[in-house]
Design a protein around this motif. Sequence first.
Motif, PDB file in Angstrom:
ATOM      1  N   TYR A 118      43.823  -6.216  44.732  1.00  0.00           N
ATOM      2  CA  TYR A 118      44.083  -5.498  43.486  1.00  0.00           C
ATOM      3  C   TYR A 118      43.040  -5.923  42.457  1.00  0.00           C
ATOM      4  N   ALA A 119      42.817  -5.076  41.478  1.00  0.00           N
ATOM      5  CA  ALA A 119      41.842  -5.374  40.429  1.00  0.00           C
ATOM      6  C   ALA A 119      42.295  -4.752  39.124  1.00  0.00           C
ATOM      7  N   PHE A 120      41.953  -5.408  38.045  1.00  0.00           N
ATOM      8  CA  PHE A 120      42.200  -4.908  36.700  1.00  0.00           C
ATOM      9  C   PHE A 120      40.859  -4.903  35.970  1.00  0.00           C
ATOM     10  N   VAL A 121      40.485  -3.749  35.455  1.00  0.00           N
ATOM     11  CA  VAL A 121      39.139  -3.562  34.914  1.00  0.00           C
ATOM     12  C   VAL A 121      39.221  -3.150  33.451  1.00  0.00           C
ATOM     13  N   THR A 122      38.562  -3.912  32.588  1.00  0.00           N
ATOM     14  CA  THR A 122      38.467  -3.505  31.188  1.00  0.00           C
ATOM     15  C   THR A 122      37.395  -2.424  31.060  1.00  0.00           C
ATOM     16  N   VAL A 123      37.624  -1.474  30.178  1.00  0.00           N
ATOM     17  CA  VAL A 123      36.687  -0.367  30.017  1.00  0.00           C
ATOM     18  C   VAL A 123      36.313  -0.196  28.547  1.00  0.00           C
ATOM     19  N   TYR A 124      35.117   0.295  28.329  1.00  0.00           N
ATOM     20  CA  TYR A 124      34.687   0.657  26.977  1.00  0.00           C
ATOM     21  C   TYR A 124      35.454   1.895  26.510  1.00  0.00           C
ATOM     22  N   ASN A 125      35.376   2.170  25.221  1.00  0.00           N
ATOM     23  CA  ASN A 125      35.926   3.425  24.706  1.00  0.00           C
ATOM     24  C   ASN A 125      35.368   4.600  25.496  1.00  0.00           C
ATOM     25  N   GLY A 126      36.168   5.642  25.627  1.00  0.00           N
ATOM     26  CA  GLY A 126      35.746   6.799  26.398  1.00  0.00           C
ATOM     27  C   GLY A 126      34.654   7.608  25.723  1.00  0.00           C
ATOM     28  N   ILE A 127      33.862   8.264  26.548  1.00  0.00           N
ATOM     29  CA  ILE A 127      32.822   9.168  26.068  1.00  0.00           C
ATOM     30  C   ILE A 127      33.188  10.571  26.522  1.00  0.00           C
ATOM     31  N   GLY A 128      33.316  11.487  25.578  1.00  0.00           N
ATOM     32  CA  GLY A 128      33.661  12.867  25.890  1.00  0.00           C
ATOM     33  C   GLY A 128      32.649  13.821  25.305  1.00  0.00           C
ATOM     34  N   GLY A 129      32.901  15.099  25.500  1.00  0.00           N
ATOM     35  CA  GLY A 129      31.979  16.112  25.009  1.00  0.00           C
ATOM     36  C   GLY A 129      31.092  16.610  26.115  1.00  0.00           C
ATOM     37  N   GLN A 130      30.023  17.261  25.738  1.00  0.00           N
ATOM     38  CA  GLN A 130      29.120  17.887  26.705  1.00  0.00           C
ATOM     39  C   GLN A 130      27.841  17.085  26.814  1.00  0.00           C
ATOM     40  N   ALA A 131      27.555  16.604  28.016  1.00  0.00           N
ATOM     41  CA  ALA A 131      26.308  15.875  28.243  1.00  0.00           C
ATOM     42  C   ALA A 131      25.296  16.782  28.921  1.00  0.00           C
ATOM     43  N   ASN A 132      24.067  16.652  28.499  1.00  0.00           N
ATOM     44  CA  ASN A 132      22.988  17.429  29.112  1.00  0.00           C
ATOM     45  C   ASN A 132      23.320  18.919  29.173  1.00  0.00           C
ATOM     46  N   SER A 133      23.871  19.448  28.085  1.00  0.00           N
ATOM     47  CA  SER A 133      24.203  20.870  28.058  1.00  0.00           C
ATOM     48  C   SER A 133      22.936  21.693  27.845  1.00  0.00           C
ATOM     49  N   SER A 134      22.847  22.793  28.560  1.00  0.00           N
ATOM     50  CA  SER A 134      21.655  23.643  28.498  1.00  0.00           C
ATOM     51  C   SER A 134      21.932  24.887  27.675  1.00  0.00           C
ATOM     52  N   LYS A 135      20.940  25.304  26.910  1.00  0.00           N
ATOM     53  CA  LYS A 135      21.062  26.501  26.076  1.00  0.00           C
ATOM     54  C   LYS A 135      19.819  27.355  26.269  1.00  0.00           C
ATOM     55  N   LYS A 136      20.038  28.640  26.544  1.00  0.00           N
ATOM     56  CA  LYS A 136      18.909  29.545  26.709  1.00  0.00           C
ATOM     57  C   LYS A 136      18.328  29.874  25.338  1.00  0.00           C
ATOM     58  N   VAL A 137      17.002  29.817  25.232  1.00  0.00           N
ATOM     59  CA  VAL A 137      16.330  30.044  23.948  1.00  0.00           C
ATOM     60  C   VAL A 137      15.148  30.982  24.147  1.00  0.00           C
ATOM     61  N   SER A 138      14.559  31.378  23.039  1.00  0.00           N
ATOM     62  CA  SER A 138      13.381  32.235  23.090  1.00  0.00           C
ATOM     63  C   SER A 138      12.164  31.407  23.503  1.00  0.00           C
ATOM     64  N   ILE A 139      11.105  32.113  23.861  1.00  0.00           N
ATOM     65  CA  ILE A 139       9.875  31.417  24.244  1.00  0.00           C
ATOM     66  C   ILE A 139       9.355  30.573  23.085  1.00  0.00           C
TER      67      ILE A 139
END
Length: 513
Positions: free
Chosen positions: A197-218
């Motif tokens: 068995y193991a008990f693991v401490t964790v940092y605060n969570g990270i949410g949202g969009q990572a590496n999100s892509s957006k189409k743009v003009s040239i």
Amino acid sequence: MKRILLPAGGAVLATGLLAAGLAGTAQATDTVTDAALAKSQADAAAIVDFWTKSDNAALKQATAYYWDAKAVDKVVSKGGYVADGKPGQSEPIGAEKKVAVKSQNVNLPKTIGKVFFEDRSGNLRWCSGTSIQSKYHNLVATAGHCVYDIDKNDEMVSRWVFVPGYYQGKAPYGIYVGKQAFTHYDFSVYEDFDRDYAFVTVYNGIGGQANSSKKVSIADYKAYNGAKYSKQVEVTKDEFDKGILDPNAVQYYSVDPAAAAEKTGPDFAGAVVEKNEVVKGVYDSAPVGKANGAKFGEPVTEVVTEAQAQAYKNSKAGINGAKWPGEVAKDAAGNWTITHYYTQQWWKPGKVTKYIRTDYFVVSHDLKDVGRLGDVVGGQGFAYNQKTGQYVRTFGYPYAAHPDGSKPYTGVTPKWCYGKTGSKATKVASLKIEEHISLKCAVTGGYNGAPWLLKYSNAKRLGYVNGVTSVLYDTDSNDRWDYMSSPYFDGETNAVYTAAANVWSGNLTPLPK
């Protein structure tokens, strides 16, 4: 309570974490071992980036991890359990004040999720786990072999994260990077599965969009200084013709020059004729007939808007940068027109002109700190030195096949089992198991690390972690798992839990870029 004793004189051949050269990063007593999973916030940020880039691609690639039950060559159940002290428990987060509730429905707890990590061979794996009560609301309970790589001499796994509520590449409550892992000394050093068995401490969570892509003009693409990329897509001739006339088009349209096939003449069997747009002077001087370079029909004139006319004049006919050959003019009525002139070319079979649209994308991060794990999803309570033969509910993500090759589970959604734990100790000599508790449950690999919950409240979705899935068994020799077992949680388990439950981890600042 079982203890592994040192030989006379205190000498021991260490086969685990300390022998692996990690003594400098682990702290150990005769009961508790702890070791860093992410030694700094920078390391943790890099771990988040690894799992979240390209729309959480690494999370989707991971496969279920479980201890190879081929090593479980003989299972014996005999004797009972001897608690090493009085029963004890810690209340679940949000249920420190008890309220009696009755319910018949089985509601999945919000606290459960998948533990993701990279093993020492570079494979991306996952187990099951749960958020559990702690002083700083930052603790995960799972199996020890989901933290230490037994196959690689007990080295720590890397890139360890917990994703509660994980579903098909989505992390609805955030991703929580493991900071520090706590397990029993006998497991991390002697590979004793009675302490798996193991008990693991964790940092605060990270949410949202990572590496999100957006189409743009040239233009926006050229001006953007961050990560960006382009993608070519084959399109129809109709879309191509409309695209080069669209003054608001954000794409770039061209003809793929690599599509050329071998030229031939009109008398070649199966030859294919194709029209090529040319300037007016070339068309006027071209002959009439079936030969290559002859006129292909009459000129084609289309009426367009002024904006379309200007877009056509300013666009380019391919990667070579030439202007489109059509003739832009105003007719007698004041209408803007484009006149197209074509000659013909014969090709051997297989010639197909490819029309290409190039789309442009910029990549950005929209990550945020979602808070402490226990504040977001709650946390199960903890119980130890409990009597066996009690009803428990277990929750996890089975995925792998049974030994006979059948695969009834997808690993996409969590499953549960319910029943009384065995009153006799499960013993497996090959894994040093002498004091496991058992439960009839026909799950498969991926369920490892799943919490066993006493006194589970369906309404509150909370109970008391009193075990974690360690090993799967085929007790009737039909090549299908039908039982599983967990270490018996005693006072020494409580010592490991208490050490972990009082350690602060904090947040990730700055967030991954």
